[in-house]
Design an enzyme around this catalytic site. Structure first.
Site, PDB file in Angstrom:
ATOM      1  N   LEU A 150      33.191  30.492  30.640  1.00  0.00           N
ATOM      2  CA  LEU A 150      34.647  30.462  30.758  1.00  0.00           C
ATOM      3  C   LEU A 150      35.200  31.591  29.899  1.00  0.00           C
ATOM      4  CD1 LEU A 150      35.522  26.652  30.329  1.00  0.00           C
ATOM      5  CD2 LEU A 150      35.482  27.948  32.464  1.00  0.00           C
ATOM      6  N   ASP A 151      36.300  32.190  30.348  1.00  0.00           N
ATOM      7  CA  ASP A 151      36.950  33.196  29.520  1.00  0.00           C
ATOM      8  C   ASP A 151      37.370  32.577  28.194  1.00  0.00           C
ATOM      9  OD1 ASP A 151      36.693  34.984  31.582  1.00  0.00           O
ATOM     10  OD2 ASP A 151      38.749  34.715  32.314  1.00  0.00           O
ATOM     11  N   ARG A 152      37.444  33.396  27.173  1.00  0.00           N
ATOM     12  CA  ARG A 152      37.823  32.909  25.843  1.00  0.00           C
ATOM     13  C   ARG A 152      39.173  32.203  25.881  1.00  0.00           C
ATOM     14  NH1 ARG A 152      37.715  36.683  20.378  1.00  0.00           N
ATOM     15  NH2 ARG A 152      38.294  35.040  18.885  1.00  0.00           N
TER      16      ARG A 152
END
Length: 346
Positions: A165-167
């Site tokens: 997942l993106d940060r």
């Protein structure tokens, strides 16, 4: 210089045998180290030999790993193998002595951290990742979720990210506790049999109850090393997202994004390229709007994060094969912002 005499990991070891590589320097009169012989356990089976060595030989340059593979210094069951060989449980791997340069004191230890657990069994751990936390270290980030979990669970034999997942994205994150589970779930994702859904809040007057977006995506790195994705007419990768309208306000719409492919930044770029940037997206969003959202006004509250949340995933359990659906509700800060918008008009 020092000898790399320990191989990290949870594999079993046989007794060291008298298989010695001569010292690299005539002036180094210390005894040469013997090769390590490692018996592959279940959790390492199925992994390519090059990836296995890169993982267990901490601090050894990648070029050196491939050199000892090409030269035949690494052997499996007394035979030569190439870098594509996949390890099997019970394989006996010979790892030659490897010299690495002395390094300055390393970074501060990773703090062990547990995250909210949505589901856990002997094969799988599913957490609800908060926004602002990277899933792994790298690109200027010392550590992420996976390093923190390993530090918090030192006795765990195997913990690996199933996906990313993106940060800035919150929500469901799958971690495999067995290599067989990791391989099985990767196969499901590659075959498109998993169902992943996200909530995204977009700015603008969204019209359709259900809308397909099919735009090809190209990934590249900027001169500063930042990862970026753009829509392209030719080349790139096929990408398909279905957006379902859940709620609508005067200036915003809450969408459910249904991923049909899993490309980097897919939802963010598909929405921005369609004229509906995600609220709070600092990379592809409306920067002027994002600045305004930082502060509350008479019409709404403040939003100080990207409004993208992985809320539901459905897949076949890697051991039983039974379908499993897991959910993570919207985080409180996102729910509060929606409440501040007032009664939806649709």
């Amino acid at each position: 210089m020092k000898d790399l005499e320990r191989i990290s990991g949870k594999t079993k070891r046989t007794a060291l045998q008298n298989d010695v590589v001569p010292p690299s320097s005539q002036t180094d009169h210390r005894p040469a180290a013997a090769a390590q012989f490692v018996t592959i356990a279940e959790e390492d089976a199925g992994q390519r030999i090059d990836n296995y060595l890169l993982r267990v030989c901490k601090g050894v340059p990648k070029s050196h790993i491939y050199r000892i593979l090409r030269s035949g210094e690494v052997r499996v069951n007394k035979g030569r193998i190439d870098q594509l060989y996949r390890l099997a449980e019970g394989d006996l791997v010979r790892i030659p002595p490897i010299r690495i340069a002395e390094r300055p004191a390393g970074p501060a230890p990773v703090p062990g951290t547990e995250f909210h657990v949505v589901h856990e069994d002997s094969h799988l751990l599913v957490i609800d990742k908060p926004a602002g936390v990277a899933v792994h270290g790298g690109s200027g980030v010392s550590y992420g979720v996976i390093e923190q979990l390993r530090a918090a669970r030192p006795d765990a034999k195997f913990l690996e990210l199933v996906h990313r997942l993106d940060r800035e994205t919150s929500g469901l994150l799958l971690i495999a506790k067995k290599r067989s589970a990791l391989t099985n779930l990767h196969d499901q994702m590659r075959d498109g049999t998993t169902d992943k859904r996200y909530f995204a809040l977009v700015a603008g007057d969204w019209k359709n109850a259900r809308q397909h977006v099919r735009l090809r995506l190209h990934k590249y790195n900027t001169a500063e090393g930042e990862k970026r994705v753009v829509v392209v007419q030719e080349g790139g990768q096929e990408a398909h997202t279905i957006f379902n309208l859940k709620r609508k306000w005067k200036d915003f719409a809450l969408l459910e994004a249904e991923l049909k492919t899993g490309r980097t930044h897919q939802i963010r770029v598909h929405l921005a390229s369609s004229g509906f940037p995600i609220a709070g997206d600092e990379k592809y969003g409306d920067f002027a709007l994002n600045k305004q959202l930082q502060k509350a006004n008479d019409e709404r509250g403040a939003l100080r994060r990207m409004f993208l949340h992985a809320w539901q995933i459905t897949f076949a359990h890697p051991e039983s094969g039974q379908p499993l659906t897991l959910q993570a509700p919207l985080p409180p800060e996102c729910e509060r912002f929606l409440v501040s918008l007032g009664q939806p008009i649709q």
